[in-house]
Scaffold this motif. Structure first.
Motif, PDB file in Angstrom:
ATOM      1  N   GLU A 258       0.839  -1.197   0.000  1.00 34.32           N
ATOM      2  CA  GLU A 258       0.000   0.000   0.000  1.00 34.32           C
ATOM      3  C   GLU A 258       0.875   1.249   0.000  1.00 34.32           C
ATOM      4  OE1 GLU A 258      -3.877   0.610   2.518  1.00 34.32           O
ATOM      5  OE2 GLU A 258      -2.206   1.484   3.613  1.00 34.32           O
ATOM      6  N   MET A 259       0.534   2.208  -0.869  1.00 33.15           N
ATOM      7  CA  MET A 259       1.276   3.483  -0.906  1.00 33.15           C
ATOM      8  C   MET A 259       0.273   4.620  -0.956  1.00 33.15           C
ATOM      9  SD  MET A 259       3.916   2.420  -3.924  1.00 33.15           S
ATOM     10  CE  MET A 259       5.101   3.736  -3.803  1.00 33.15           C
ATOM     11  N   ASP A 260       0.568   5.698  -0.247  1.00 29.69           N
ATOM     12  CA  ASP A 260      -0.279   6.885  -0.362  1.00 29.69           C
ATOM     13  C   ASP A 260      -0.193   7.401  -1.792  1.00 29.69           C
ATOM     14  OD1 ASP A 260      -1.214   6.961   2.229  1.00 29.69           O
ATOM     15  OD2 ASP A 260       0.614   7.935   2.947  1.00 29.69           O
ATOM     16  N   ALA A 261      -1.312   7.949  -2.264  1.00 28.91           N
ATOM     17  CA  ALA A 261      -1.330   8.422  -3.657  1.00 28.91           C
ATOM     18  C   ALA A 261      -0.683   9.806  -3.762  1.00 28.91           C
ATOM     19  CB  ALA A 261      -2.762   8.447  -4.178  1.00 28.91           C
ATOM     20  N   SER A 262       0.604   9.868  -3.440  1.00 25.54           N
ATOM     21  CA  SER A 262       1.340  11.132  -3.511  1.00 25.54           C
ATOM     22  C   SER A 262       1.880  11.342  -4.921  1.00 25.54           C
ATOM     23  CB  SER A 262       2.512  11.086  -2.522  1.00 25.54           C
ATOM     24  OG  SER A 262       3.377  10.032  -2.892  1.00 25.54           O
TER      25      SER A 262
ATOM     26  N   GLU B  54       4.992  11.698  -5.664  1.00 27.24           N
ATOM     27  CA  GLU B  54       6.196  10.846  -5.787  1.00 27.24           C
ATOM     28  C   GLU B  54       5.790   9.423  -6.169  1.00 27.24           C
ATOM     29  OE1 GLU B  54       5.553  12.715  -3.108  1.00 27.24           O
ATOM     30  OE2 GLU B  54       7.129  14.245  -3.221  1.00 27.24           O
ATOM     31  N   ALA B  55       4.753   8.930  -5.491  1.00 29.47           N
ATOM     32  CA  ALA B  55       4.312   7.555  -5.781  1.00 29.47           C
ATOM     33  C   ALA B  55       3.787   7.460  -7.212  1.00 29.47           C
ATOM     34  CB  ALA B  55       3.240   7.122  -4.785  1.00 29.47           C
ATOM     35  N   SER B  56       3.004   8.477  -7.627  1.00 28.58           N
ATOM     36  CA  SER B  56       2.463   8.468  -8.992  1.00 28.58           C
ATOM     37  C   SER B  56       3.598   8.455 -10.001  1.00 28.58           C
ATOM     38  CB  SER B  56       1.612   9.717  -9.247  1.00 28.58           C
ATOM     39  OG  SER B  56       0.631   9.822  -8.278  1.00 28.58           O
ATOM     40  N   ASP B  57       4.618   9.263  -9.709  1.00 23.70           N
ATOM     41  CA  ASP B  57       5.775   9.375 -10.588  1.00 23.70           C
ATOM     42  C   ASP B  57       6.513   8.037 -10.696  1.00 23.70           C
ATOM     43  OD1 ASP B  57       6.648  11.548 -12.007  1.00 23.70           O
ATOM     44  OD2 ASP B  57       8.553  11.596 -10.869  1.00 23.70           O
ATOM     45  N   LEU B  58       6.752   7.441  -9.530  1.00 29.13           N
ATOM     46  CA  LEU B  58       7.464   6.158  -9.482  1.00 29.13           C
ATOM     47  C   LEU B  58       6.716   5.095 -10.284  1.00 29.13           C
ATOM     48  CD1 LEU B  58       9.621   4.191  -8.077  1.00 29.13           C
ATOM     49  CD2 LEU B  58       7.851   3.793  -6.382  1.00 29.13           C
ATOM     50  N   LEU B  59       5.409   5.044 -10.057  1.00 29.62           N
ATOM     51  CA  LEU B  59       4.632   3.994 -10.722  1.00 29.62           C
ATOM     52  C   LEU B  59       4.502   4.256 -12.223  1.00 29.62           C
ATOM     53  CD1 LEU B  59       1.940   3.451  -7.962  1.00 29.62           C
ATOM     54  CD2 LEU B  59       3.811   1.926  -8.566  1.00 29.62           C
TER      55      LEU B  59
ATOM     56  N   LEU C 214       3.152  -3.715 -11.533  1.00 28.36           N
ATOM     57  CA  LEU C 214       1.699  -3.904 -11.595  1.00 28.36           C
ATOM     58  C   LEU C 214       1.085  -3.225 -10.385  1.00 28.36           C
ATOM     59  CD1 LEU C 214       1.522  -7.710 -12.446  1.00 28.36           C
ATOM     60  CD2 LEU C 214       1.541  -5.786 -14.004  1.00 28.36           C
ATOM     61  N   TYR C 215       0.113  -2.386 -10.593  1.00 32.02           N
ATOM     62  CA  TYR C 215      -0.494  -1.712  -9.460  1.00 32.02           C
ATOM     63  C   TYR C 215      -1.946  -1.384  -9.769  1.00 32.02           C
ATOM     64  CZ  TYR C 215      -0.177   2.735 -12.004  1.00 32.02           C
ATOM     65  OH  TYR C 215      -0.322   3.727 -12.928  1.00 32.02           O
ATOM     66  N   LEU C 216      -2.664  -1.071  -8.727  1.00 32.45           N
ATOM     67  CA  LEU C 216      -4.013  -0.565  -8.917  1.00 32.45           C
ATOM     68  C   LEU C 216      -4.233   0.559  -7.914  1.00 32.45           C
ATOM     69  CD1 LEU C 216      -5.981  -1.895  -6.460  1.00 32.45           C
ATOM     70  CD2 LEU C 216      -5.502  -3.924  -7.786  1.00 32.45           C
ATOM     71  N   LYS C 217      -5.208   1.396  -8.191  1.00 32.96           N
ATOM     72  CA  LYS C 217      -5.514   2.509  -7.293  1.00 32.96           C
ATOM     73  C   LYS C 217      -6.925   2.301  -6.770  1.00 32.96           C
ATOM     74  CE  LYS C 217      -5.411   7.567  -7.147  1.00 32.96           C
ATOM     75  NZ  LYS C 217      -5.421   8.788  -7.963  1.00 32.96           N
ATOM     76  N   SER C 218      -7.068   2.395  -5.492  1.00 31.47           N
ATOM     77  CA  SER C 218      -8.375   2.164  -4.899  1.00 31.47           C
ATOM     78  C   SER C 218      -8.528   3.042  -3.675  1.00 31.47           C
ATOM     79  CB  SER C 218      -8.492   0.684  -4.521  1.00 31.47           C
ATOM     80  OG  SER C 218      -9.711   0.447  -3.890  1.00 31.47           O
ATOM     81  N   ASN C 219      -9.652   3.756  -3.573  1.00 30.05           N
ATOM     82  CA  ASN C 219      -9.945   4.618  -2.426  1.00 30.05           C
ATOM     83  C   ASN C 219      -8.775   5.535  -2.070  1.00 30.05           C
ATOM     84  OD1 ASN C 219     -12.515   3.540  -2.113  1.00 30.05           O
ATOM     85  ND2 ASN C 219     -11.722   1.825  -0.883  1.00 30.05           N
ATOM     86  N   GLY C 220      -8.188   6.148  -3.066  1.00 31.77           N
ATOM     87  CA  GLY C 220      -7.127   7.130  -2.816  1.00 31.77           C
ATOM     88  C   GLY C 220      -5.780   6.544  -2.453  1.00 31.77           C
ATOM     89  N   LYS C 221      -5.618   5.238  -2.601  1.00 32.52           N
ATOM     90  CA  LYS C 221      -4.326   4.605  -2.298  1.00 32.52           C
ATOM     91  C   LYS C 221      -3.869   3.819  -3.517  1.00 32.52           C
ATOM     92  CE  LYS C 221      -4.317   4.880   2.476  1.00 32.52           C
ATOM     93  NZ  LYS C 221      -3.227   5.359   3.294  1.00 32.52           N
ATOM     94  N   TYR C 222      -2.551   3.723  -3.644  1.00 32.12           N
ATOM     95  CA  TYR C 222      -2.001   2.820  -4.652  1.00 32.12           C
ATOM     96  C   TYR C 222      -1.700   1.472  -3.984  1.00 32.12           C
ATOM     97  CZ  TYR C 222      -1.213   6.622  -7.992  1.00 32.12           C
ATOM     98  OH  TYR C 222      -1.379   7.647  -8.867  1.00 32.12           O
TER      99      TYR C 222
ATOM    100  N   GLY D 286      13.407  -0.594   0.743  1.00 30.03           N
ATOM    101  CA  GLY D 286      13.870  -0.855   2.110  1.00 30.03           C
ATOM    102  C   GLY D 286      12.866  -0.574   3.205  1.00 30.03           C
ATOM    103  N   HIS D 287      11.655  -0.193   2.850  1.00 32.72           N
ATOM    104  CA  HIS D 287      10.637  -0.041   3.887  1.00 32.72           C
ATOM    105  C   HIS D 287       9.249  -0.237   3.271  1.00 32.72           C
ATOM    106  CE1 HIS D 287       9.339   3.994   2.547  1.00 32.72           C
ATOM    107  NE2 HIS D 287      10.612   4.145   2.212  1.00 32.72           N
ATOM    108  N   GLY D 288       8.243  -0.218   4.124  1.00 35.36           N
ATOM    109  CA  GLY D 288       6.875  -0.449   3.642  1.00 35.36           C
ATOM    110  C   GLY D 288       6.371  -1.789   4.135  1.00 35.36           C
TER     111      GLY D 288
END
Lengths: 96, 355
Positions: free
Chosen positions: B41-45, B47-52, B58-66, B81-83
Motif C-alpha cells: 500500500e502506498m499513499d497516492a502522492s 512521488e508515488a504516482s511518478d514512481l509507478l 503492476l499496481y491498482l488505485k483504490s480509495n485514494g491509495k495505490y 527498504g521499507h513499507g
C-alpha cells in the motif's frame, strides 16, 4: 479398511468402474460435514441464511480501480504425467 | 491462456501467499499461472504516482491509495527498504484484520482466473480443513464467500480440500493383499498459513484437518530474532536456503534452519497425535506426499523423514516424497476435480436428453 474410533468408515475394496460408494463412506462424509457446520465459527452470524447473504455481498465487492494492473501473470505449460492424470480422472468418475 | 485449446475446467489454489490457476490443454498438458497474494500500500502522492508511471510495476488505485500487486510488491519493498506488505489472507483464511482485503483479492482473482470458457464452466478452488489447534476457527464463511465470488464471474464453483487436491494430482496407492487401492495415501500441504493433512482412501477424504503456523510463522519468527524485514527473509528463504547445508556464519539461514525444524517437529507430531486421537488404522502402509511452497526449500523432505521415522503413528508410512510439482500440485489436483465435474455433467446431459 479404515477405522475411526473402532468403527469402519471406508476403504477395503478398490472402487472400480460403476461400483457404488459404500454407505459407510457416505456416512463418514456426512458426519464430517455435520461437524464442519456445527463447529465454532469466527463469525458472530450463526443463521445460515444471514451468513449466506453476507457472503454474497462480500463476494460482490470489487475494488474501484484504475492503474496498470492487467494481470500479467506468466503462463507456464508444465511437463506432466498425462497417463497418471487421465487414470485419476477415470477414478474420479466414481466419486461424488 | 495458452496457444493450444483448453479444456473447460479450472482449478484455483487460493493460498495465503500465492494464487495459482490451472487448466489442461486438449493435449493433456497442465497450463498454470500464479500471482503472489500480497499488496504494497502506498499513499497516492506525486512521488508515488511518478514512481509507478516510470516503472513497469503492476499496481491498482483504490480509495485514494495505490496498491502494488503480487511479486512486484515484494520486489519494491525490498528495493526501497521499507513499507508493509498487506496480505488479503492470513492463516489459510480471509484476513479479518484487513478490511479492504476481500475487495482487493477479488480483483486479483478476477484478473488471473479470467472469464469462463463456457457458461457455468466447472471451477474447483482449494480450501483448508478446519485447524485442530484453533478450534474456534472454521472455513465455512471463507468457502461461502469464494463460492459466491466465482459464481459471480460465471463459473460453477465448488470448494475442495487443499490436501486432497495433492492426492488427486500425485495419485498414491496402497497395496493390501496384492490388491492396489488407488488414490490412497497421506497428503501434507505445507503452505504459508497452515499445514493441511488428508488421509484419502480410494479418492475419498476420510480424515482431514489443518495445523496453523506454517511458512509465514517461520518468516515472522526469523524476522523477530534477526531484525531483518520479513520481505528479505522470504527472498533468502526462496533463493538461498538449503536445509541440509546451513552455513554457521549466516544468522538468517541459521534461524531459518531452526524454525524449519520447529515447524516440522510441531506439525508432524501434531498430525500423528490427531490420527491417534481419531483411532485411525489401515490394513496396509501408505505413501506420504508432501507439497506446498514451504516444502520447496532444499532438504525439506530428508529433514521431514528424520522426524517421521520417530513418530508414533497409528499406521505405517511406506515412503515420504515431494510432489512432482510441489508449488502447483494443489491447483493441478483441483483442475482434475473440475474436469471430473465437467465429464459428469456431460454424461448427465446425455442421459437426460435420451430420456
Amino acid at each position: 479398511m479404515i477405522f475411526e474410533n473402532g468403527k469402519a468408515i471406508g476403504g477395503g475394496q478398490p472402487q472400480g468402474a460403476g461400483q457404488a460408494i459404500s454407505p459407510e463412506a457416505i456416512d463418514a462424509i456426512a458426519r464430517r460435514l455435520a461437524e464442519m457446520l456445527a463447529g465454532g465459527s469466527q463469525m458472530t452470524l450463526t443463521d445460515p441464511e444471514s451468513m449466506a447473504s453476507v457472503a454474497k455481498a462480500m463476494a460482490g465487492q470489487r475494488a474501484e480501480t484504475e492503474g496498470s494492473f492487467k494481470g500479467q501473470s506468466k503462463e507456464v505449460q508444465l511437463e506432466s504425467d498425462k497417463a497418471k492424470a487421465n487414470k485419476t480422472l477415470d477414478l474420479l468418475k466414481n466419486i461424488p | 491462456m495458452s496457444d493450444k485449446k483448453l479444456t473447460p475446467a479450472i482449478g484455483v489454489d487460493v493460498g495465503t501467499a500465492n494464487l495459482c490457476v490451472c487448466r489442461r490443454d486438449v493435449d493433456g498438458n497442465f497450463v498454470v499461472s500464479h500471482h503472489r497474494n500480497m499488496l504494497l500500500e502506498m499513499d497516492a502522492s506525486d512521488e508515488a504516482s511518478d514512481l509507478l508511471a516510470r516503472s513497469s510495476y503492476l499496481y491498482l488505485k483504490s480509495n485514494g491509495k495505490y496498491y502494488v500487486v503480487g511479486e512486484d510488491a515484494l520486489k519494491l519493498v525490498n528495493a526501497i527498504g521499507h513499507g508493509n506488505i498487506l496480505r488479503p489472507m492470513q492463516d489459510g483464511l480471509l484476513n479479518p484484520n484487513l478490511k479492504s482485503g476481500q475487495a482487493l483479492m477479488n480483483h486479483i482473482l478476477e484478473v488471473i482466473v479470467g472469464k469462463p470458457l463456457e457458461a457455468n464452466e466447472p471451477l474447483r478452488f482449494s480450501v483448508p480443513a478446519n485447524p485442530v489447534d484453533r478450534p474456534e476457527t472454521n472455513n465455512l464463511f471463507h468457502s461461502m464467500i469464494l463460492t459466491e465470488f466465482f459464481k459471480g464471474l460465471g463459473y460453477s464453483a465448488k470448494p475442495i480440500n487443499e490436501a486432497l487436491c495433492n492426492i488427486y494430482n500425485e495419485a498414491p496407492s496402497m497395496v493390501v493383499d496384492d490388491e492396489s487401492m488407488p488414490l490412497t495415501g497421506l497428503s501434507a500441504s505445507f503452505g504459508a498459513g497452515m499445514c493441511n493433512a488428508c488421509l484419502a482412501v480410494n479418492g475419498l477424504p476420510t480424515v482431514e484437518f489443518s495445523i496453523t503456523k506454517s511458512g509465514d510463522h517461520i518468516d515472522n519468527q526469523v524476522s523477530a530474532v534477526t531484525g531483518e524485514r520479513t520481505s528479505k527473509i522470504v527472498r533468502v528463504k526462496e533463493r538461498e536456503l538449503d536445509l541440509s547445508n546451513i552455513p554457521p556464519d549466516n544468522n538468517v539461514l541459521r534461524a531459518l534452519g531452526i524454525y524449519y525444524d520447529e515447524l516440522l517437529a510441531r506439525t508432524l507430531n501434531g498430525i500423528a497425535k490427531e490420527f491417534t486421537r481419531r483411532g485411525v488404522s489401515l490394513d496396509g502402509s501408505v505413501d506420504m506426499v508432501i507439497c506446498g511452497g514451504t516444502a520447496m526449500a532444499k532438504g525439506f523432505v530428508p529433514r521431514a523423514k528424520m522426524v517421521i521415522e520417530k513418530l508414533d503413528l497409528p499406521f505405517k508410512i511406506k515412503d515420504v516424497r515431494l510432489a512432482s510439482n510441489p508449488f502447483y500440485s494443489v491447483s493441478q489436483g483441483a483442475c482434475l476435480a473440475a474436469m471430473s465435474d465437467w465429464e459428469k455433467r456431460k454424461v448427465f446431459s446425455l442421459t437426460s436428453s435420451q430420456r
